[in-house]
Motif scaffolding. Structure first.
Motif, PDB file in Angstrom:
ATOM      1  N   GLY A   1       0.790  -1.215   0.000  1.00 58.96           N
ATOM      2  CA  GLY A   1       0.000   0.000   0.000  1.00 58.96           C
ATOM      3  C   GLY A   1       0.828   1.274   0.000  1.00 58.96           C
ATOM      4  O   GLY A   1       1.706   1.462   0.831  1.00 58.96           O
ATOM      5  N   ARG A   2       0.534   2.140  -0.969  1.00 55.60           N
ATOM      6  CA  ARG A   2       1.182   3.454  -1.060  1.00 55.60           C
ATOM      7  C   ARG A   2       0.159   4.470  -1.558  1.00 55.60           C
ATOM      8  O   ARG A   2      -0.707   4.150  -2.345  1.00 55.60           O
ATOM      9  CB  ARG A   2       2.362   3.447  -2.048  1.00 55.60           C
ATOM     10  N   GLY A   3       0.299   5.717  -1.088  1.00 55.57           N
ATOM     11  CA  GLY A   3      -0.495   6.799  -1.649  1.00 55.57           C
ATOM     12  C   GLY A   3      -1.597   7.314  -0.751  1.00 55.57           C
ATOM     13  O   GLY A   3      -1.713   6.940   0.412  1.00 55.57           O
ATOM     14  N   ALA A   4      -2.424   8.196  -1.331  1.00 58.33           N
ATOM     15  CA  ALA A   4      -3.509   8.844  -0.594  1.00 58.33           C
ATOM     16  C   ALA A   4      -4.697   7.907  -0.417  1.00 58.33           C
ATOM     17  O   ALA A   4      -5.336   7.886   0.632  1.00 58.33           O
ATOM     18  CB  ALA A   4      -3.933  10.123  -1.321  1.00 58.33           C
ATOM     19  N   LEU A   5      -5.043   7.168  -1.460  1.00 57.90           N
ATOM     20  CA  LEU A   5      -5.928   6.011  -1.362  1.00 57.90           C
ATOM     21  C   LEU A   5      -5.030   4.833  -1.702  1.00 57.90           C
ATOM     22  O   LEU A   5      -4.832   4.524  -2.874  1.00 57.90           O
ATOM     23  CB  LEU A   5      -7.096   6.106  -2.358  1.00 57.90           C
ATOM     24  N   PRO A   6      -4.451   4.198  -0.694  1.00 61.04           N
ATOM     25  CA  PRO A   6      -3.330   3.273  -0.919  1.00 61.04           C
ATOM     26  C   PRO A   6      -3.584   2.240  -2.019  1.00 61.04           C
ATOM     27  O   PRO A   6      -4.606   1.555  -2.037  1.00 61.04           O
ATOM     28  CB  PRO A   6      -3.165   2.608   0.451  1.00 61.04           C
ATOM     29  N   LEU A   7      -2.634   2.179  -2.934  1.00 56.08           N
ATOM     30  CA  LEU A   7      -2.655   1.189  -4.011  1.00 56.08           C
ATOM     31  C   LEU A   7      -2.053  -0.114  -3.514  1.00 56.08           C
ATOM     32  O   LEU A   7      -1.023  -0.114  -2.814  1.00 56.08           O
ATOM     33  CB  LEU A   7      -1.824   1.680  -5.199  1.00 56.08           C
ATOM     34  N   TYR A   8      -2.666  -1.235  -3.902  1.00 54.38           N
ATOM     35  CA  TYR A   8      -2.136  -2.568  -3.618  1.00 54.38           C
ATOM     36  C   TYR A   8      -2.162  -3.396  -4.899  1.00 54.38           C
ATOM     37  O   TYR A   8      -3.008  -3.189  -5.762  1.00 54.38           O
ATOM     38  CB  TYR A   8      -2.993  -3.290  -2.580  1.00 54.38           C
TER      39      TYR A   8
END
Length: 320
Positions: free
Chosen positions: A172-179
């Motif tokens: 998970g990364r980002g403002a709305l975490p990407l997976y």
């Protein structure tokens, strides 16, 4: 002498009103295409669109409001100190305002959509807890990545379309975490950035992180499904099946679109769901809109809605 004084005073007042966030307020350029009024509005809404005839986000959402919403993000104990800022959000939003992000309908609808989007963001990036200084809702944007990923989130089912890069981790990364590799790949294609081979770009560039999140917000997760943007601003018209499934336009359906069965319906995670709702209501209050504008329970929550889809389809879900 007195007359000159008032002329100077009025001139100063006008100059003060015109300056918005340090920039001069931009009047829209207007033309009519096929009987429809379309506009552009400076750097923030630079593609001809009917949405650009409305107020842009920076005209009703200022940097001080961003600071109020995310007041603890740069506290020493936060995990992304100095990363997130207002400028990155506004810059990212400029790629989507002509499509209606924050510019659909009147000012009230725009403010509510920004509060809704940031409500999701704040909830997903918070390190707040019950007795945290300032309260648990003041700690949004505390993270920009998952701190201790349990796996690489590489799904070999997509090895032909979105093959995992050797050594890359798709946590998970980002403002709305990407997976997951396929979500990094799809988002990267949309943004024209090689996120499949360089997923770390999301945690290195706040504007890119916000762009990825807003793209997810305005883009359907699956074909024949609405986007979170569409279900919130009223572009989506529920079918008979939607009505039977108790899916109605509003904040509740944005959770359904983005997270499906993970948070919605009788088996959904009520703690995650309630946390997103709490952030949204808190942000409405801080932005001066007021939580009374959020609507009744069936609009605000997805507790009684049948999920649009399983959580495995969501780019912001760690489930597979």
């Amino acid at each position: 002498m007195e007359a000159k004084f008032w002329v100077v005073l009025v001139t100063i007042a006008i100059a003060f009103v015109v300056v918005v966030n340090g920039d001069e307020a931009v009047k829209p350029l207007v033309k009519v295409v096929k009987g429809k009024k379309v506009c552009t509005k400076g750097w923030e809404c630079k593609v001809w669109s009917s949405h650009c005839c409305n107020e842009t986000i920076s005209e009703y959402f200022d940097s001080y409001q961003f600071e109020n919403l995310f007041s603890k993000r740069n506290s020493p104990v936060a995990h992304a100190v100095g990363f997130w800022d207002y400028h990155s959000f506004i810059t990212a939003s400029a790629d989507y305002q002509h499509l209606g992000f924050g510019t659909t309908g009147g000012k009230l609808t725009g403010m509510k959509e920004v509060a809704a989007f940031l409500g999701h963001v704040g909830s997903k990036t918070s390190c707040g807890y019950g007795v945290a200084t300032g309260g648990p809702l003041a700690w949004g944007l505390c993270y920009n990545k998952e701190m201790s990923p349990s796996q690489l989130y590489c799904d070999d089912y997509y090895k032909l379309t979105y093959p995992c890069s050797p050594g890359a981790s798709y946590h998970g990364r980002g403002a709305l975490p990407l997976y997951w590799n396929y979500n990094y790949g799809e988002t990267g294609e949309a943004l024209k950035v090689d996120l499949l081979n360089h997923p770390e770009y999301i945690e290195q560039n706040a504007t890119l992180a916000f762009q990825a999140a807003i793209w997810r917000w305005i883009t359907p997760v699956k074909k024949h499904q609405p986007s979170a943007h569409d279900v919130f601003v009223g572009n989506w018209k529920p079918t008979k099946n939607d009505t039977l499934s108790k899916r109605v336009p509003g904040f509740g359906s944005t959770m359904n679109v983005l997270y499906g069965e993970q948070v919605c319906g009788e088996n959904g995670n009520s703690e995650q769901r309630d946390n997103m709702v709490s952030h949204y209501l808190y942000y409405l209050d801080l932005m001066g809109v007021g939580r009374e504008e959020a609507g009744p329970h069936e609009v605000l929550s997805c507790a009684e809605q049948k999920p649009f889809s399983s959580s495995s389809s969501s780019s912001t879900s760690s489930s597979s």
